[in-house]
Structure formats: structure tokens, C-alpha cells
Design a protein around this motif. Structure first.
Motif, PDB file in Angstrom:
ATOM      1  N   SER A   1       0.824  -1.214   0.000  1.00  0.00           N
ATOM      2  CA  SER A   1       0.000   0.000   0.000  1.00  0.00           C
ATOM      3  C   SER A   1       0.851   1.253   0.000  1.00  0.00           C
ATOM      4  N   ALA A   2       1.960   1.220   0.739  1.00  0.00           N
ATOM      5  CA  ALA A   2       2.850   2.382   0.774  1.00  0.00           C
ATOM      6  C   ALA A   2       3.479   2.620  -0.601  1.00  0.00           C
ATOM      7  N   PHE A   3       3.816   1.534  -1.296  1.00  0.00           N
ATOM      8  CA  PHE A   3       4.401   1.700  -2.633  1.00  0.00           C
ATOM      9  C   PHE A   3       3.359   2.232  -3.608  1.00  0.00           C
ATOM     10  N   PHE A   4       2.141   1.688  -3.556  1.00  0.00           N
ATOM     11  CA  PHE A   4       1.093   2.185  -4.442  1.00  0.00           C
ATOM     12  C   PHE A   4       0.798   3.662  -4.164  1.00  0.00           C
ATOM     13  N   LEU A   5       0.863   4.063  -2.902  1.00  0.00           N
ATOM     14  CA  LEU A   5       0.663   5.468  -2.550  1.00  0.00           C
ATOM     15  C   LEU A   5       1.772   6.337  -3.133  1.00  0.00           C
ATOM     16  N   LEU A   6       3.010   5.848  -3.064  1.00  0.00           N
ATOM     17  CA  LEU A   6       4.132   6.583  -3.646  1.00  0.00           C
ATOM     18  C   LEU A   6       3.965   6.726  -5.156  1.00  0.00           C
ATOM     19  N   ALA A   7       3.568   5.644  -5.820  1.00  0.00           N
ATOM     20  CA  ALA A   7       3.394   5.685  -7.269  1.00  0.00           C
ATOM     21  C   ALA A   7       2.263   6.629  -7.662  1.00  0.00           C
ATOM     22  N   LEU A   8       1.152   6.567  -6.941  1.00  0.00           N
ATOM     23  CA  LEU A   8       0.026   7.447  -7.248  1.00  0.00           C
ATOM     24  C   LEU A   8       0.386   8.909  -7.006  1.00  0.00           C
ATOM     25  N   SER A   9       1.128   9.192  -5.945  1.00  0.00           N
ATOM     26  CA  SER A   9       1.562  10.568  -5.669  1.00  0.00           C
ATOM     27  C   SER A   9       2.492  11.070  -6.770  1.00  0.00           C
ATOM     28  N   SER A  10       3.390  10.216  -7.244  1.00  0.00           N
ATOM     29  CA  SER A  10       4.284  10.607  -8.344  1.00  0.00           C
ATOM     30  C   SER A  10       3.490  10.903  -9.603  1.00  0.00           C
ATOM     31  N   ASP A  11       2.495  10.075  -9.889  1.00  0.00           N
ATOM     32  CA  ASP A  11       1.646  10.296 -11.052  1.00  0.00           C
ATOM     33  C   ASP A  11       0.900  11.619 -10.933  1.00  0.00           C
ATOM     34  N   LEU A  12       0.404  11.941  -9.745  1.00  0.00           N
ATOM     35  CA  LEU A  12      -0.288  13.210  -9.537  1.00  0.00           C
ATOM     36  C   LEU A  12       0.646  14.391  -9.756  1.00  0.00           C
ATOM     37  N   ILE A  13       1.885  14.280  -9.287  1.00  0.00           N
ATOM     38  CA  ILE A  13       2.839  15.381  -9.471  1.00  0.00           C
ATOM     39  C   ILE A  13       3.135  15.597 -10.946  1.00  0.00           C
ATOM     40  N   VAL A  14       3.303  14.516 -11.702  1.00  0.00           N
ATOM     41  CA  VAL A  14       3.527  14.664 -13.137  1.00  0.00           C
ATOM     42  C   VAL A  14       2.338  15.354 -13.790  1.00  0.00           C
ATOM     43  N   PHE A  15       1.140  14.938 -13.428  1.00  0.00           N
ATOM     44  CA  PHE A  15      -0.074  15.556 -13.974  1.00  0.00           C
ATOM     45  C   PHE A  15      -0.113  17.055 -13.651  1.00  0.00           C
ATOM     46  N   LEU A  16       0.193  17.423 -12.425  1.00  0.00           N
ATOM     47  CA  LEU A  16       0.179  18.841 -12.040  1.00  0.00           C
ATOM     48  C   LEU A  16       1.262  19.631 -12.772  1.00  0.00           C
ATOM     49  N   LEU A  17       2.401  19.012 -13.023  1.00  0.00           N
ATOM     50  CA  LEU A  17       3.451  19.688 -13.779  1.00  0.00           C
ATOM     51  C   LEU A  17       3.021  19.926 -15.230  1.00  0.00           C
ATOM     52  N   VAL A  18       2.291  18.985 -15.793  1.00  0.00           N
ATOM     53  CA  VAL A  18       1.776  19.182 -17.147  1.00  0.00           C
ATOM     54  C   VAL A  18       0.733  20.314 -17.147  1.00  0.00           C
ATOM     55  N   ILE A  19      -0.125  20.357 -16.140  1.00  0.00           N
ATOM     56  CA  ILE A  19      -1.086  21.460 -16.011  1.00  0.00           C
ATOM     57  C   ILE A  19      -0.340  22.793 -15.907  1.00  0.00           C
ATOM     58  N   TYR A  20       0.702  22.816 -15.098  1.00  0.00           N
ATOM     59  CA  TYR A  20       1.515  24.027 -14.935  1.00  0.00           C
ATOM     60  C   TYR A  20       2.120  24.463 -16.267  1.00  0.00           C
ATOM     61  N   ARG A  21       2.586  23.481 -17.051  1.00  0.00           N
ATOM     62  CA  ARG A  21       3.163  23.798 -18.355  1.00  0.00           C
ATOM     63  C   ARG A  21       2.087  24.366 -19.287  1.00  0.00           C
ATOM     64  N   CYS A  22       0.859  23.854 -19.208  1.00  0.00           N
ATOM     65  CA  CYS A  22      -0.237  24.395 -20.002  1.00  0.00           C
ATOM     66  C   CYS A  22      -0.536  25.839 -19.614  1.00  0.00           C
ATOM     67  N   TRP A  23      -0.479  26.140 -18.331  1.00  0.00           N
ATOM     68  CA  TRP A  23      -0.692  27.519 -17.887  1.00  0.00           C
ATOM     69  C   TRP A  23       0.393  28.452 -18.413  1.00  0.00           C
ATOM     70  N   ARG A  24       1.616  28.000 -18.357  1.00  0.00           N
ATOM     71  CA  ARG A  24       2.717  28.832 -18.880  1.00  0.00           C
ATOM     72  C   ARG A  24       2.563  29.068 -20.370  1.00  0.00           C
ATOM     73  N   THR A  25       2.128  28.052 -21.099  1.00  0.00           N
ATOM     74  CA  THR A  25       1.900  28.219 -22.535  1.00  0.00           C
ATOM     75  C   THR A  25       0.820  29.253 -22.786  1.00  0.00           C
ATOM     76  N   ALA A  26      -0.251  29.233 -21.989  1.00  0.00           N
ATOM     77  CA  ALA A  26      -1.320  30.227 -22.135  1.00  0.00           C
ATOM     78  C   ALA A  26      -0.788  31.633 -21.884  1.00  0.00           C
ATOM     79  N   GLU A  27       0.081  31.786 -20.904  1.00  0.00           N
ATOM     80  CA  GLU A  27       0.670  33.101 -20.634  1.00  0.00           C
ATOM     81  C   GLU A  27       1.512  33.578 -21.817  1.00  0.00           C
TER      82      GLU A  27
END
Length: 523
Positions: free
Chosen positions: A92-118
Motif C-alpha cells: 500500500s505504501a508503494f502504491f501510494l508513492l506511485a500514485l503521488s508521483s503520477d499526480l505530481i507529473v499531472f500537475l506539472l503538465v497542467i503548470y506547463r499548459c498555464w505557462r503556454t497560455a501566458e
């Protein structure tokens, strides 16, 4: 950058991420039956065993399945640390780590989309890259959360997207991310090919070396066997899913005597000629990286020519080269590609400085879509010699090769400066410099002559010459008291300085030599 309007606009892609990840986690925990649940948890079982060895102060150097750089031990040990604080199981701890990493990648892509809009001046961001990332991981399946590759993708995404207030801080952090990612799973070193020339690029390389060397030295000193992965990797053969193994798999159906064996934690194909091809893989990877270095030299990635687009594109091509030339091509390797194509497509709204690899990115999405069919759905049939499974694998690998060659071609065509253009720009700069010197000399002579020809005030009445008197009587000469006629054409010179305004503009423009003037302005 973080406003309520942007948060509201990101609600839909975030909801898509949450829904798809909830479905994948139900597969992970066997709430929804999966094709083969053991393929999800099999590697996690190995990680759990290795984390116990790390707790003893050493690396599993005598385990032939240990194939990873020393930094991987840190990632694998983190779930055990989480377990000690939360009481969760290692799984469970490993799955939590993997899911958290996936969320961070997703948020970084969102951040990149915001920068592109700017950068484009749009109020609403285009979330194409975010949707692509959500879809790509979902198509790969729950195996993503049973491997630590998603954590490596997260580290590499930080090295690609982070942007702080100053360039110095930005490239320091990016360099540290590249270095840490390299000691965890090697491939993030591919990010260096797209770094800009100049102090920023050198700063990123220096900090990446520092971030890679210091932890490695500490691990080697404190934990015996930290470098044992080098000998383990040397003994590996061709894994059945690798690109170079595909011709041998197909040849088995034409009478080739190839045998599939379970070695080093994966299924490898053995037979005549395979050993030579297996030893040739490293050379192919080296040749691919040499081509990228040649491209980098020809591309002239000076700060004026560098952009985020070339950074992402070069990283994607480098990763694709390493994937298709590797002796192993496990499905989780495509997790690396998922993050990169999402970031590349997040730049598509840019008119300049964006990605040139949109076409290969969509082909890679099709490749990802059929990967789950190959593994785990038809993998057991592949091992037994099923023709359909071999053809699907060959199609997947063929699409990877086509995407790599296509991306390399587009990268070269978009960024490499042809030699004749370099010579043209150099000669144009030389002519501009000579023209500027000539104009300066003419200006100096003209001003000196004009100064020498001005009469003194008390001699004005005596300054009439016979020729001037003759001019008063006619003969077509211009009287000194008459208003002179001035040529206002493009080729006219300024009467005060003797300098042609069009020529002056061409010689003083800081972009001269790169932006050619219209033909109507030339004398």
C-alpha cells in the motif's frame, strides 16, 4: 499564475485524472478483476524483499534480478519508511508513492499548459497535454502503479518544467533533477541533449554532475554492492519484447531455432546470432547519442535559438533512441514516453518555440494503446509461440521505430542550420560591418567639408564671387538665396550628415544580418 479562473478551468482534466486513477487503483487492489493481477504486484514483491536487504545496510548484490543503479535503492526504501510512520503494508505504501508521483507529473503538465497560455496571451489554457497524459497512463494500465518508473518520470518532469524567479535558480534545480533521475534509472540523462549553450547549460550540467556523484559516492561508501548492477546488466541477453528481438521472434515461425528462457528476472530469447546482437545494443545506443551530439552542434542552441520546445523535443528523441536500442523493453518503459509526449503537446498552441514532434507524439499514443494488448493480455501466448501475439508485438515495435526515425528527422529539419545559410549570414554580417565603416567615414568627411565651407559673419557681404553674380543673371544656376530642391526618395541622403536613412537603418538595426531588407530599400 495561480488564479481562481485557472483553477476552475483545470477542473475537468483534474476530474478525468481522478476518475481514471480510481479505476486503475481498483484493478490494483483487485476490486475489479484484472487480466493478470500477479503482473501488477510481481515487481512490488521484489521491491519489498530488496527493501529488507537495504535495511541491513547493503545492496542485494548476489541477487541476479537486481539490475538498477544505486539511486533506485532510495526510491524502493521509501515505502518501508512510510510503513514505519503510517502502519501501512509495503504494498500500500508503494502504491501510494506511485500514485503521488503520477499526480505530481499531472500537475506539472497542467503548470506547463498555464505557462503556454501566458506566452500566447490567452486567458484560457489549452489542456491538450494534460488530457494526453491522463489517457496515455490509463491505456498502459494498472501496471504503471506496480513499477517505480513513474517516480523517475516525476523527477525528470521536474527537470523539464520547473521555472523559478531567476534563471540561475531554475537551471540549478533542473540540473539537480537530471542528476538525481540519472542515478535512479539512467534515462533522465537524455535531458542534457536539449540544454541551451552558454552559462545556463553549463550550470545545469555542473549541478547534475554534483547531484549524481555525491549521493552515489555516499551509497558506495555506506552500502556494499552499490555498483553491482553493472555486472548484472552486462550478463543480460535480449528480452523478448525488445525491438532487436522482434526479427528472431518472427523467424521462429519460419524455422529459426530460438528458445525463450527466464533469466535475470525477465524472459529472454536465446539462439544462433542473438549473443552478437545483444552485445551490439550498447554500440547502437552510443551511435544514436553521437548523432544527437552532432545534431546539437549543428543546431547551434544559443540562448537566442533555444526554447522549451527544443528542450522537450530533444529529450523525447533521446529517450526513444535508448528505448529502441535497449536489450530490454518492458511496458513500463513507455511510462517515460507518456510524460514527455504530454509536455511536448502542451506546447502546441505556441506559434514559435513550441514542439515540432506533434506527429510522432500521436503515433506514440497509438503505440501505447496496443501495448496493454501485448502485455499482459497476449504475453503468455507470445512465450508459447503464438503467431498473432508475435505479429502484434512486431507491429508495436515497428511503430516505435517509425516514431523514432520520424522524430529524429523532424528534429534535424527544424533546428539544424544548413551550412550555406551559416555562410550567407556570416557574409551578410561582414558586408554590414564594412558598410557601417564606409558610412561613418563618409559622414566624417562630409561634416568636415561642410564646416570648412561656412563663411564668417563679417565677410558675408564680400563673399559674392563673379560666378555667383553670373548666377543672378540666369544661366540655369541656382541662386544662393533660393531654397534647394531635396530628393525625398528612399535613396536620398540626409543633407546634415550625408548618410542615407535607409542605409543607416540597415546598419544600426541589431537584427541586421538575420532579417533581410526588402529589395525596394536597396540603392
Amino acid at each position: 499564475m495561480l488564479t481562481s479562473a485557472r483553477l476552475r478551468s483545470a477542473a475537468l482534466p483534474t476530474a478525468c485524472w481522478a476518475w481514471t486513477r480510481a479505476v486503475l487503483m481498483m484493478f490494483v487492489y483487485n476490486v475489479i478483476p484484472y487480466i493478470s493481477h500477479g503482473d501488477i504486484t510481481g515487481d512490488v514483491k521484489l521491491y519489498n524483499r530488496w527493501s529488507q536487504v537495504f535495511g541491513q545496510g547493503r545492496f542485494p548484490q548476489h541477487d541476479p534480478t537486481w539490475q538498477y543503479p544505486p539511486g533506485a535503492g532510495i526510491v524502493i526504501a521509501v515505502p518501508r519508511l512510510i510503513r514505519s510512520f503510517t502502519g501501512l503494508s509495503y504494498y500500500s505504501a508503494f502504491f501510494l508513492l506511485a500514485l503521488s508521483s503520477d499526480l505530481i507529473v499531472f500537475l506539472l503538465v497542467i503548470y506547463r499548459c498555464w505557462r503556454t497560455a501566458e506566452q500566447t496571451g490567452h486567458e484560457r489554457a489549452d489542456y491538450l497535454g494534460a488530457y494526453v497524459y491522463v489517457t496515455a497512463i490509463f491505456m498502459l494500465g494498472p501496471i504503471v502503479f506496480g513499477r517505480y518508473d513513474i517516480a523517475v518520470t516525476m523527477i525528470a518532469s521536474v527537470g523539464l518544467t520547473v521555472a523559478l524567479r531567476t534563471a540561475v535558480s531554475t537551471w540549478r534545480v533542473r540540473g539537480v533533477a537530471i542528476g538525481l533521475g540519472t542515478i535512479v534509472k539512467i534515462w533522465p540523462i537524455a535531458l542534457v541533449f536539449g540544454l541551451p549553450r552558454g552559462p545556463n547549460g553549463r550550470r545545469a550540467i555542473a549541478w547534475s554532475v554534483l547531484a549524481a556523484v555525491v549521493p552515489t559516492v555516499l551509497l558506495v561508501v555506506l552500502f556494499p554492492g552499490a555498483l553491482s548492477f553493472l555486472t548484472q546488466q552486462h550478463g543480460r541477453g535480449l528480452e523478448v519484447e525488445s525491438v532487436l528481438a522482434t526479427p528472431f521472434l518472427l523467424a521462429r515461425h519460419l524455422g529459426y531455432h530460438g528458445v525463450i528462457k527466464n533469466r535475470y528476472g525477465s524472459f529472454e530469447i536465446t539462439g544462433p546470432g542473438i549473443g552478437w546482437i545483444s552485445s551490439f545494443c550498447e554500440l547502437l545506443t552510443l551511435l544514436g547519442f553521437c548523432w544527437l551530439l552532432w545534431w546539437r552542434r549543428r543546431a547551434r542552441l544559443t540562448p537566442e535559438r533555444w526554447s522549451e520546445g527544443v528542450y522537450y523535443d530533444a529529450a523525447l528523441v533521446a529517450v526513444l533512441i535508448s528505448v529502441i536500442t535497449s536489450r530490454v523493453l518492458s511496458p513500463q518503459y513507455l511510462v517515460w514516453v507518456c510524460g514527455l509526449i504530454a509536455l511536448c503537446l502542451a506546447l502546441t498552441p505556441l506559434r514559435s518555440g513550441g514542439t515540432v514532434l506533434a506527429g510522432p507524439c500521436w503515433l506514440l499514443m497509438a503505440t501505447i494503446a496496443i501495448t496493454q494488448v501485448e502485455f499482459p493480455l497476449l504475453f503468455s501466448r507470445l512465450l508459447k509461440g503464438n503467431t498473432t501475439a508475435a505479429v502484434i508485438l512486431a507491429g508495436r515495435n515497428g511503430m516505435l521505430v517509425i516514431a523514432t526515425v520520424w522524430a529524429g528527422y523532424l528534429l534535424w529539419r527544424a533546428y539544424v542550420v544548413p551550412k550555406h545559410q551559416i555562410d550567407l549570414v556570416a557574409s551578410d554580417l561582414g558586408r554590414s560591418a564594412i558598410g557601417a565603416d564606409e558610412q561613418a567615414e563618409r559622414t566624417r568627411i562630409g561634416v568636415a567639408a561642410e564646416t570648412a565651407g561656412v563663411p564668417d559673419d563679417h565677410n558675408v557681404e564680400d563673399s559674392h564671387s563673379p560666378e555667383a553674380d553670373a548666377g543672378d543673371s540666369g544661366g540655369g544656376a541656382i541662386s544662393p538665396t533660393a531654397e534647394p530642391t531635396r530628393d525625398v526618395g528612399l535613396g536620398a541622403s540626409n543633407p546634415a550628415t550625408g548618410v542615407n536613412p535607409a542605409t543607416a537603418a540597415a546598419t544600426t538595426d541589431p537584427d541586421n544580418g538575420f532579417n533581410f531588407r526588402p529589395a525596394t530599400q536597396s540603392c
